[in-house]
Design a protein around this motif. Structure first.
Motif, PDB file in Angstrom:
ATOM      1  N   GLU A 122       0.869  -1.145   0.043  1.00  0.00           N
ATOM      2  CA  GLU A 122      -0.002   0.091  -0.002  1.00  0.00           C
ATOM      3  C   GLU A 122       0.940   1.307  -0.008  1.00  0.00           C
ATOM      4  O   GLU A 122       0.625   2.318  -0.834  1.00  0.00           O
ATOM      5  CB  GLU A 122      -0.671   0.138   1.162  1.00  0.00           C
ATOM      6  N   ALA A 123       2.036   1.281   0.848  1.00  0.00           N
ATOM      7  CA  ALA A 123       2.806   2.444   0.736  1.00  0.00           C
ATOM      8  C   ALA A 123       3.543   2.715  -0.563  1.00  0.00           C
ATOM      9  O   ALA A 123       3.535   3.858  -1.169  1.00  0.00           O
ATOM     10  CB  ALA A 123       4.003   2.071   1.916  1.00  0.00           C
ATOM     11  N   ALA A 124       4.052   1.791  -1.186  1.00  0.00           N
ATOM     12  CA  ALA A 124       4.594   1.793  -2.527  1.00  0.00           C
ATOM     13  C   ALA A 124       3.441   2.310  -3.486  1.00  0.00           C
ATOM     14  O   ALA A 124       3.755   3.154  -4.498  1.00  0.00           O
ATOM     15  CB  ALA A 124       5.144   0.669  -2.815  1.00  0.00           C
ATOM     16  N   ALA A 125       2.334   1.961  -3.427  1.00  0.00           N
ATOM     17  CA  ALA A 125       1.227   2.404  -4.453  1.00  0.00           C
ATOM     18  C   ALA A 125       1.005   3.743  -4.144  1.00  0.00           C
ATOM     19  O   ALA A 125       0.810   4.331  -5.140  1.00  0.00           O
ATOM     20  CB  ALA A 125       0.275   1.221  -4.365  1.00  0.00           C
ATOM     21  N   LYS A 126       0.954   4.145  -2.940  1.00  0.00           N
ATOM     22  CA  LYS A 126       0.671   5.401  -2.490  1.00  0.00           C
ATOM     23  C   LYS A 126       1.702   6.444  -3.064  1.00  0.00           C
ATOM     24  O   LYS A 126       1.334   7.472  -3.747  1.00  0.00           O
ATOM     25  CB  LYS A 126       0.273   5.619  -0.892  1.00  0.00           C
ATOM     26  N   TYR A 127       3.017   6.003  -3.035  1.00  0.00           N
ATOM     27  CA  TYR A 127       3.974   6.792  -3.656  1.00  0.00           C
ATOM     28  C   TYR A 127       3.956   6.889  -5.068  1.00  0.00           C
ATOM     29  O   TYR A 127       4.386   7.917  -5.608  1.00  0.00           O
ATOM     30  CB  TYR A 127       5.402   6.044  -2.918  1.00  0.00           C
ATOM     31  N   ALA A 128       3.336   6.134  -5.715  1.00  0.00           N
ATOM     32  CA  ALA A 128       3.384   5.994  -7.107  1.00  0.00           C
ATOM     33  C   ALA A 128       2.309   6.709  -7.638  1.00  0.00           C
ATOM     34  O   ALA A 128       2.012   6.847  -8.677  1.00  0.00           O
ATOM     35  CB  ALA A 128       3.427   4.437  -7.536  1.00  0.00           C
ATOM     36  N   GLY A 129       1.222   7.268  -6.635  1.00  0.00           N
ATOM     37  CA  GLY A 129       0.364   8.013  -6.998  1.00  0.00           C
ATOM     38  C   GLY A 129      -1.206   7.179  -7.127  1.00  0.00           C
ATOM     39  O   GLY A 129      -2.076   7.696  -7.878  1.00  0.00           O
ATOM     40  N   ILE A 130      -1.193   5.895  -6.717  1.00  0.00           N
ATOM     41  CA  ILE A 130      -2.513   5.092  -6.903  1.00  0.00           C
ATOM     42  C   ILE A 130      -3.238   5.708  -5.629  1.00  0.00           C
ATOM     43  O   ILE A 130      -2.760   5.629  -4.519  1.00  0.00           O
ATOM     44  CB  ILE A 130      -2.227   3.687  -6.732  1.00  0.00           C
ATOM     45  N   SER A 131      -4.620   5.714  -5.933  1.00  0.00           N
ATOM     46  CA  SER A 131      -5.475   6.152  -4.694  1.00  0.00           C
ATOM     47  C   SER A 131      -6.037   4.933  -3.982  1.00  0.00           C
ATOM     48  O   SER A 131      -6.655   4.235  -4.715  1.00  0.00           O
ATOM     49  CB  SER A 131      -6.614   7.162  -5.328  1.00  0.00           C
ATOM     50  N   PRO A 132      -5.594   4.883  -2.437  1.00  0.00           N
ATOM     51  CA  PRO A 132      -6.157   3.843  -2.045  1.00  0.00           C
ATOM     52  C   PRO A 132      -7.682   3.584  -1.790  1.00  0.00           C
ATOM     53  O   PRO A 132      -8.280   2.692  -1.814  1.00  0.00           O
ATOM     54  CB  PRO A 132      -5.550   4.117  -0.421  1.00  0.00           C
ATOM     55  N   THR A 133      -8.295   4.810  -1.705  1.00  0.00           N
ATOM     56  CA  THR A 133      -9.800   4.852  -1.772  1.00  0.00           C
ATOM     57  C   THR A 133     -10.304   4.459  -3.174  1.00  0.00           C
ATOM     58  O   THR A 133     -11.332   3.412  -2.888  1.00  0.00           O
ATOM     59  CB  THR A 133     -10.316   6.367  -1.737  1.00  0.00           C
ATOM     60  N   LYS A 134      -9.790   4.655  -4.170  1.00  0.00           N
ATOM     61  CA  LYS A 134     -10.160   4.330  -5.741  1.00  0.00           C
ATOM     62  C   LYS A 134     -10.033   2.836  -5.704  1.00  0.00           C
ATOM     63  O   LYS A 134     -11.131   1.973  -5.909  1.00  0.00           O
ATOM     64  CB  LYS A 134      -9.505   4.867  -6.684  1.00  0.00           C
ATOM     65  N   ILE A 135      -9.034   2.100  -5.321  1.00  0.00           N
ATOM     66  CA  ILE A 135      -8.556   0.712  -5.439  1.00  0.00           C
ATOM     67  C   ILE A 135      -9.489  -0.050  -4.414  1.00  0.00           C
ATOM     68  O   ILE A 135      -9.986  -1.023  -4.872  1.00  0.00           O
ATOM     69  CB  ILE A 135      -7.364   0.406  -5.159  1.00  0.00           C
ATOM     70  N   ILE A 136      -9.754   0.165  -3.103  1.00  0.00           N
ATOM     71  CA  ILE A 136     -10.550  -0.413  -2.177  1.00  0.00           C
ATOM     72  C   ILE A 136     -12.068  -0.370  -2.933  1.00  0.00           C
ATOM     73  O   ILE A 136     -12.430  -1.498  -2.795  1.00  0.00           O
ATOM     74  CB  ILE A 136     -10.292   0.562  -0.891  1.00  0.00           C
ATOM     75  N   MET A 137     -12.494   0.866  -3.201  1.00  0.00           N
ATOM     76  CA  MET A 137     -13.725   0.857  -3.588  1.00  0.00           C
ATOM     77  C   MET A 137     -14.044   0.000  -4.918  1.00  0.00           C
ATOM     78  O   MET A 137     -15.010  -0.629  -4.974  1.00  0.00           O
ATOM     79  CB  MET A 137     -14.231   2.257  -3.788  1.00  0.00           C
ATOM     80  N   VAL A 138     -13.215   0.218  -6.017  1.00  0.00           N
ATOM     81  CA  VAL A 138     -13.438  -0.580  -7.033  1.00  0.00           C
ATOM     82  C   VAL A 138     -13.253  -2.034  -6.905  1.00  0.00           C
ATOM     83  O   VAL A 138     -13.991  -2.797  -7.555  1.00  0.00           O
ATOM     84  CB  VAL A 138     -12.442   0.041  -8.171  1.00  0.00           C
ATOM     85  N   SER A 139     -12.193  -2.296  -6.189  1.00  0.00           N
ATOM     86  CA  SER A 139     -11.942  -3.805  -6.341  1.00  0.00           C
ATOM     87  C   SER A 139     -13.186  -4.426  -5.442  1.00  0.00           C
ATOM     88  O   SER A 139     -13.708  -5.559  -5.681  1.00  0.00           O
ATOM     89  CB  SER A 139     -10.629  -4.285  -5.470  1.00  0.00           C
ATOM     90  N   MET A 140     -13.647  -3.871  -4.341  1.00  0.00           N
ATOM     91  CA  MET A 140     -14.592  -4.485  -3.562  1.00  0.00           C
ATOM     92  C   MET A 140     -15.919  -4.485  -4.328  1.00  0.00           C
ATOM     93  O   MET A 140     -16.675  -5.138  -4.141  1.00  0.00           O
ATOM     94  CB  MET A 140     -14.879  -3.649  -2.366  1.00  0.00           C
ATOM     95  N   ILE A 141     -16.210  -3.498  -5.187  1.00  0.00           N
ATOM     96  CA  ILE A 141     -17.348  -3.198  -6.022  1.00  0.00           C
ATOM     97  C   ILE A 141     -17.565  -4.452  -6.867  1.00  0.00           C
ATOM     98  O   ILE A 141     -18.440  -4.955  -7.315  1.00  0.00           O
ATOM     99  CB  ILE A 141     -17.510  -1.859  -6.558  1.00  0.00           C
ATOM    100  N   LEU A 142     -16.379  -4.737  -7.719  1.00  0.00           N
ATOM    101  CA  LEU A 142     -16.189  -5.660  -8.674  1.00  0.00           C
ATOM    102  C   LEU A 142     -16.368  -7.155  -7.803  1.00  0.00           C
ATOM    103  O   LEU A 142     -17.104  -7.879  -8.524  1.00  0.00           O
ATOM    104  CB  LEU A 142     -14.716  -5.684  -9.304  1.00  0.00           C
ATOM    105  N   SER A 143     -15.855  -7.133  -6.692  1.00  0.00           N
ATOM    106  CA  SER A 143     -16.019  -8.461  -6.038  1.00  0.00           C
ATOM    107  C   SER A 143     -17.446  -8.731  -5.597  1.00  0.00           C
ATOM    108  O   SER A 143     -17.890  -9.921  -5.616  1.00  0.00           O
ATOM    109  CB  SER A 143     -15.194  -8.224  -4.797  1.00  0.00           C
ATOM    110  N   GLY A 144     -18.054  -7.646  -4.973  1.00  0.00           N
ATOM    111  CA  GLY A 144     -19.605  -7.852  -4.554  1.00  0.00           C
ATOM    112  C   GLY A 144     -20.379  -8.082  -5.938  1.00  0.00           C
ATOM    113  O   GLY A 144     -21.327  -8.992  -5.826  1.00  0.00           O
TER     114      GLY A 144
END
Length: 364
Positions: free
Chosen positions: A235-257
């Motif tokens: 998560e730390a490396a992804a945030k450093y690379a500019g990846i939004s944690p909120t976006k990834i959590i929401m999108v992946s869980m929505i796809l999962s659901g």
């Protein structure tokens, strides 16, 4: 040597785990005074050696593919979605509303509407724990488990007090129109040569297989998939690379659901023809074992789903034709989960030692 070859990690670790589970299952069967070989023969004959048995095995396999993929896509984002059971139940509600509220003229149109509705209901139900995790720091395991119970209570209330037809005693919706009945495998050209009798496996099986291909493409062939896997690794490396944690959590869980919700098309529309109280049939929880057994890869999920479909149908055959209780299949499933999940490190260490021992002998 502290790492396994890739082929051994993909093939040998699940296989050895399965063999350990089978060995202990044999000990349990022997302990209750039954023959393990006879039990295995009944399971194989009842689930794999006839078209009728395959019809039930593939029916269960279809549901497990959906829920296994749901766990897989969340896992790659570093989250453990335990809420597949509740998301599948809400997906069943979406299927029922789509089929009862609009008189669709043909099953193909109804299937599209029911699939979209099931995916939407499952996605919405998963989005709430996702939001709590992304914005409030709630633990995704705890919230998704809690939402399973909320979903079960909500479905019971709706079936008893809202959706149950007048004069009907059992908690269930009205039956869907005949025009909405999905073709089973015995009604599909070419397949009807093999499936002569009516079987519960239906056209949803092909939707499940297509979903596996789509999940593979998303995770390994898109920018979004790269972001999901990067976030899951660090998560730390992804945030450093500019990846939004909120976006990834929401999108992946929505796809999962959405994937978990789609499972109910198979059960509610394809087999029961109405929404029942336990429409998910426990597939949401079994999806966790399927994903673990399949190494969180879509192809592995499909293969593991076939295995658990065999265990489910074979367990039913044991309960029908032998004095071995049907609950034994739960024991076997639990052992598979134990060795593929909790004891995965132990199996790896054993294989690493064996490979290292063989390499040392070659050097000597």
């Amino acid at each position: 040597m502290d790492r396994l070859p890739k082929w051994a990690d993909v093939v040998l670790v699940p296989l050895v785990s399965l063999l350990f589970a089978a060995a202990i299952s044999a000990i349990v069967i022997s302990a209750i005074g039954q023959s393990p070989l006879e039990a295995l023969d009944v399971m194989v004959q009842g689930s794999l050696m006839s078209a009728y048995g395959w019809g039930y095995t593939l029916y269960y396999t279809t549901s497990f593919i959906f829920t296994g993929l749901a766990v897989t896509i969340a896992f790659h984002a570093g989250m453990f979605n335990i809420g597949g059971e509740g998301q599948a139940q809400l997906g069943g509600l979406g299927v029922a509303l789509a089929c009862l509220m609009i008189p669709w003229p043909h099953w193909s149109v109804a299937l599209l509407a029911a699939s979209l509705s099931a995916a939407a209901f499952g996605a919405i139900w998963a989005a709430v724990p996702a939001y709590l995790a992304a914005k409030r720091g709630s633990h995704i395991v705890i919230t998704t488990i809690m939402f399973n119970y909320i979903a079960a209570a909500l479905i019971v209330y709706l079936l008893v007090d809202v959706l149950r037809p007048a004069g009907q005693m059992d908690p269930a919706t009205a039956r869907f129109a005949k025009e909405m009945a999905l073709p089973t495998l015995n009604q599909i050209p070419i397949l009807d040569w093999f499936f002569i009798k009516k079987v519960p496996a239906n056209i949803t099986l092909f939707i499940a297989l297509a979903a596996a291909v789509v999940v593979w493409a998303i995770l390994w062939r898109t920018r979004l998939g790269y972001q999901i896997r990067a976030f899951g690794k660090s998560e730390a490396a992804a945030k450093y690379a500019g990846i939004s944690p909120t976006k990834i959590i929401m999108v992946s869980m929505i796809l999962s659901g959405a994937l978990a919700g789609l499972m109910s098309v198979n059960n509610v529309m394809g087999e029961a023809g109405r929404l029942l109280q336990n429409s998910s049939e426990g597939a949401g929880f079994i999806g966790i074992a399927v994903a673990l057994m399949g190494r969180n890869h879509p192809l592995g999920v499909v293969l593991a789903a076939v295995l658990f479909g065999f265990l489910y149908q074979g367990g039913a055959e044991l309960g029908l034709w032998t004095s071995i209780p049907i609950e034994l299949r739960i024991v076997v499933q639990g052992l598979v989960i134990l060795f593929t999940g909790a004891l995965d490190v132990m199996v790896r260490m054993l294989l690493v030692w064996l490979f290292s021992f063989g390499k040392k002998r070659q050097v000597a």
